[in-house]
Each structure stands twice: as structure tokens, then as C-alpha cells.
Write an enzyme that holds these catalytic residues in place. Structure first.
Site, PDB file in Angstrom:
ATOM      1  N   ASN A  65       0.829  -1.198   0.000  1.00 54.08           N
ATOM      2  CA  ASN A  65       0.000   0.000   0.000  1.00 54.08           C
ATOM      3  C   ASN A  65       0.868   1.255   0.000  1.00 54.08           C
ATOM      4  OD1 ASN A  65      -2.593  -1.016  -0.179  1.00 54.08           O
ATOM      5  ND2 ASN A  65      -2.853  -1.210   2.024  1.00 54.08           N
ATOM      6  N   CYS A  74      -5.210  -7.822  -3.735  1.00 49.93           N
ATOM      7  CA  CYS A  74      -5.754  -6.632  -4.390  1.00 49.93           C
ATOM      8  C   CYS A  74      -6.348  -7.078  -5.716  1.00 49.93           C
ATOM      9  CB  CYS A  74      -4.673  -5.585  -4.619  1.00 49.93           C
ATOM     10  SG  CYS A  74      -5.267  -4.106  -5.493  1.00 49.93           S
ATOM     11  N   GLY A  75      -7.670  -7.014  -5.829  1.00 45.55           N
ATOM     12  CA  GLY A  75      -8.336  -7.487  -7.031  1.00 45.55           C
ATOM     13  C   GLY A  75      -7.999  -6.673  -8.258  1.00 45.55           C
ATOM     14  N   ASN A  76      -7.970  -5.344  -8.133  1.00 45.54           N
ATOM     15  CA  ASN A  76      -7.625  -4.516  -9.276  1.00 45.54           C
ATOM     16  C   ASN A  76      -6.196  -4.771  -9.735  1.00 45.54           C
ATOM     17  OD1 ASN A  76     -10.099  -3.171  -9.603  1.00 45.54           O
ATOM     18  ND2 ASN A  76      -9.589  -1.663  -8.058  1.00 45.54           N
ATOM     19  N   ASN A 149      -8.197 -10.263   1.953  1.00 45.53           N
ATOM     20  CA  ASN A 149      -7.880  -9.246   2.944  1.00 45.53           C
ATOM     21  C   ASN A 149      -9.176  -8.856   3.658  1.00 45.53           C
ATOM     22  OD1 ASN A 149      -9.085  -7.723   0.932  1.00 45.53           O
ATOM     23  ND2 ASN A 149      -7.287  -6.527   0.441  1.00 45.53           N
ATOM     24  N   HIS A 151     -12.430  -6.927   5.302  1.00 51.01           N
ATOM     25  CA  HIS A 151     -13.342  -5.842   4.941  1.00 51.01           C
ATOM     26  C   HIS A 151     -14.502  -5.757   5.927  1.00 51.01           C
ATOM     27  CE1 HIS A 151     -11.898  -4.668   0.883  1.00 51.01           C
ATOM     28  NE2 HIS A 151     -11.367  -5.875   0.924  1.00 51.01           N
ATOM     29  N   GLU A 200      -9.561   2.458   1.802  1.00 50.68           N
ATOM     30  CA  GLU A 200      -8.679   1.302   1.714  1.00 50.68           C
ATOM     31  C   GLU A 200      -7.603   1.370   2.796  1.00 50.68           C
ATOM     32  OE1 GLU A 200      -6.668  -1.361  -1.824  1.00 50.68           O
ATOM     33  OE2 GLU A 200      -7.553   0.596  -2.277  1.00 50.68           O
ATOM     34  N   ARG A 201      -7.463   0.286   3.509  1.00 49.66           N
ATOM     35  CA  ARG A 201      -6.459   0.158   4.561  1.00 49.66           C
ATOM     36  C   ARG A 201      -5.064   0.499   4.019  1.00 49.66           C
ATOM     37  NH1 ARG A 201      -5.001  -5.885   6.594  1.00 49.66           N
ATOM     38  NH2 ARG A 201      -4.799  -5.997   4.339  1.00 49.66           N
ATOM     39  N   CYS A 209     -11.801  -0.426  -5.725  1.00 48.18           N
ATOM     40  CA  CYS A 209     -11.184  -1.458  -4.904  1.00 48.18           C
ATOM     41  C   CYS A 209     -11.833  -2.786  -5.285  1.00 48.18           C
ATOM     42  CB  CYS A 209     -11.385  -1.168  -3.418  1.00 48.18           C
ATOM     43  SG  CYS A 209     -10.692  -2.441  -2.325  1.00 48.18           S
ATOM     44  N   GLY A 210     -11.056  -3.665  -5.917  1.00 48.82           N
ATOM     45  CA  GLY A 210     -11.603  -4.926  -6.379  1.00 48.82           C
ATOM     46  C   GLY A 210     -12.045  -5.834  -5.261  1.00 48.82           C
ATOM     47  N   THR A 211     -11.207  -5.976  -4.228  1.00 51.35           N
ATOM     48  CA  THR A 211     -11.611  -6.829  -3.107  1.00 51.35           C
ATOM     49  C   THR A 211     -12.777  -6.206  -2.359  1.00 51.35           C
ATOM     50  OG1 THR A 211      -9.922  -5.851  -1.661  1.00 51.35           O
ATOM     51  CG2 THR A 211      -9.331  -7.886  -2.834  1.00 51.35           C
ATOM     52  N   GLY A 212     -12.832  -4.857  -2.312  1.00 45.79           N
ATOM     53  CA  GLY A 212     -13.971  -4.194  -1.684  1.00 45.79           C
ATOM     54  C   GLY A 212     -15.266  -4.478  -2.415  1.00 45.79           C
TER      55      GLY A 212
END
Length: 269
Positions: A65, A74-76, A149, A151, A200-201, A209-212
Site C-alpha cells: 500500500n 488486491c483485485g484490481n 484481505n 473488509h 482502503e487500509r 477497490c476490487g476486493t472491496g
């Protein structure tokens, strides 16, 4: 030592990608990652991504990060790396192995199986992750999930009305989240549509944010708010999320190369 880099983004969530598949780089630590990510004195990015050889997947993807902290997934970034490498590719991450495959004009990423146990998020003590009995200045009862990760997802009437720049860092660093937390505020607009903003952390407010998006979609599905396939629209644009019968999440969306360049490692070490 001159190091080539590729600047990429997924819906505005931007990355500096370093390719160490064939050329070894000096050890990359938090200070160097943060210096490269600095938008005033470095190259500038939300995340620094390092591609390395893997012992069991096609390649290994490490993610730092903007504050220099190394994170699990990180999905993106997975879409960006998948597009950069080309073809179907398996990627080792700290959050588990994932797979990226070209899909039309974008990249589809198998993000794996979400985890809902309080120890898996993780939380500091046992709680119902479908509705945490906690609140922060009007944001209450989030769903918590780990999708590589951690959320916390808050469902609200108007995601744009939430002062996420103020509440995000407070929630991220609350002691109830021993590894900190990504903070999502979402509004369900239809059975197949969600509007989302993310703190994002370690990076702050982000355009995407892909994972978001994955975490929020799964949280909405667990609560019965949506069907098992949704479009999640972030400030940077939409992502398609599907939670399959096999319990695996598939995220589909674009990735773009912005520019390439090189830097002197000694300037940032």
C-alpha cells in the site's frame, strides 16, 4: 541501478508494477515502497506491485500500500498483472492463489472463497460477522468478511453522503480489528446493482477497490439484498461480481497501462 516500471490502473485505482520475473531486484521494504508511491516525490500510486517467480503458481504477486505496508490481496492489481502478462495466469499472493483470465475487453479474476469466521477476518473477539453489534458515528452493524484481505461493509441509504474521509481512518484503526480493516459504504440500488465507496487500509479513499467490490457483493448476498450476480459501481466505474454455486467469487473488469518509465533504485532506497 536503473529499474523499469509500468504505471497501470484499474478504474482509477493505480499501481506501479515492477517486473522481477527475469531480473532480480534489491530487497523491497516498506520505506522504498512508500517512497515510490509518494505522489509528490515519487512515481505515485495507490499500490506498488512486484511480480516475482513462484514455487507453485505461474507467478507471485506482492502488494504494498501507499504507506509501505504489505497486504494480502488486491483485485484490481490482479487484473492489471493479468493483463500485463497476457493469457490465463495463476498468481500466488499472501491471501491465497488466484487466477486471472482474459474476458472480452477486460480480465476476469477468480478471487477464491470468502471467509466469514470472526477469527478469519480477523476480529479481536468473537462476534456475529453478518451484523457486528458495533457502530461509529451513524455507521452501524457492518458485515465483515475476508476475501484475501479484511473488509467491513456498511449498508446505507446514500453512500455518497457518508463522511468516509473522516470515519474511514477511525474504523480502519479501531482495536477491534487487530490487522486493521478496509471500510466499505454501500447503497443497494437494485437486486443486481450496488453503489460503493471504499476507504482502503493503508491507502485511504480510492476510486476503485476490487476486493472491496467482492466483499460488498458477498455481504449483500448474505443479507438477501441482492441476487448472486451484481454490478458494483465505484467512483472509477463498474465491476461485475458473481458468487458461484461453488462458493468462489469471480470479478470482471478492465485494466489499463498508463505509461512506462524507469527510476534509479538508489534514489528511493
Amino acid at each position: 541501478m536503473q529499474i523499469p516500471f509500468t504505471k497501470m490502473h484499474g478504474l482509477g485505482n493505480d499501481f506501479v508494477v515492477l517486473d522481477a520475473r527475469e531480473r532480480s531486484l534489491p530487497p523491497l521494504g516498506p520505506a522504498t515502497a512508500a517512497a515510490l508511491a509518494d505522489r509528490h516525490t515519487g512515481i505515485g500510486c495507490d499500490q506498488l506491485v512486484l511480480i516475482e517467480p513462484s514455487r507453485h503458481a505461474d507467478w507471485k504477486m506482492r502488494i504494498f500500500n501507499a504507506d509501505g505496508s504489505e497486504v494480502e490481496a488486491c483485485g484490481n492489481a490482479a487484473r492489471a498483472v493479468g493483463m500485463l502478462i497476457g493469457g490465463a495466469v495463476s498468481l500466488e499472493t499472501l491471501g491465497g492463489d488466484i487466477r486471472a483470465v482474459p474476458d472480452g475487453g477486460g480480465i476476469a479474476v477468480d478471487m477464491g472463497v470468502p471467509r466469514f469466521g470472526w477469527q478469519d477476518v480477523p476480529l479481536a473477539y468473537a462476534m456475529d460477522t453478518l451484523s457486528l453489534p458495533l457502530g461509529w458515528d451513524g455507521l452501524e452493524n457492518p458485515v465483515c468478511v475476508n476475501v484475501g484481505n479484511p473488509h467491513a461493509v456498511f449498508f446505507v441509504d446514500d453512500a455518497d453522503a457518508v463522511a468516509l474521509d473522516t470515519l474511514g481512518p477511525v474504523i480502519e484503526n479501531d482495536a477491534v480489528f487487530p490487522e486493521r480493516i478496509n471500510v466499505n459504504v454501500a447503497s443497494v440500488t437494485a437486486r443486481d446493482a450496488i453503489s460503493l465507496r471504499v476507504w482502503e487500509r493503508g491507502a485511504g479513499l480510492t476510486r476503485a477497490c476490487g476486493t472491496g467490490a467482492c466483499a460488498t457483493a458477498v455481504a449483500a448476498m448474505r443479507r438477501g439484498l441482492t441476487d448472486r450476480a451484481v454490478t458494483v459501481t465505484l467512483p472509477g466505474g463498474p465491476l461485475s461480481i458473481r458468487w458461484g454455486d461453488d462458493d468462489r467469487i469471480t470479478m470482471t473488469g478492465p485494466a489499463t497501462i498508463a505509461f512506462t518509465g524507469q527510476f534509479d533504485w538508489g534514489d528511493y532506497a
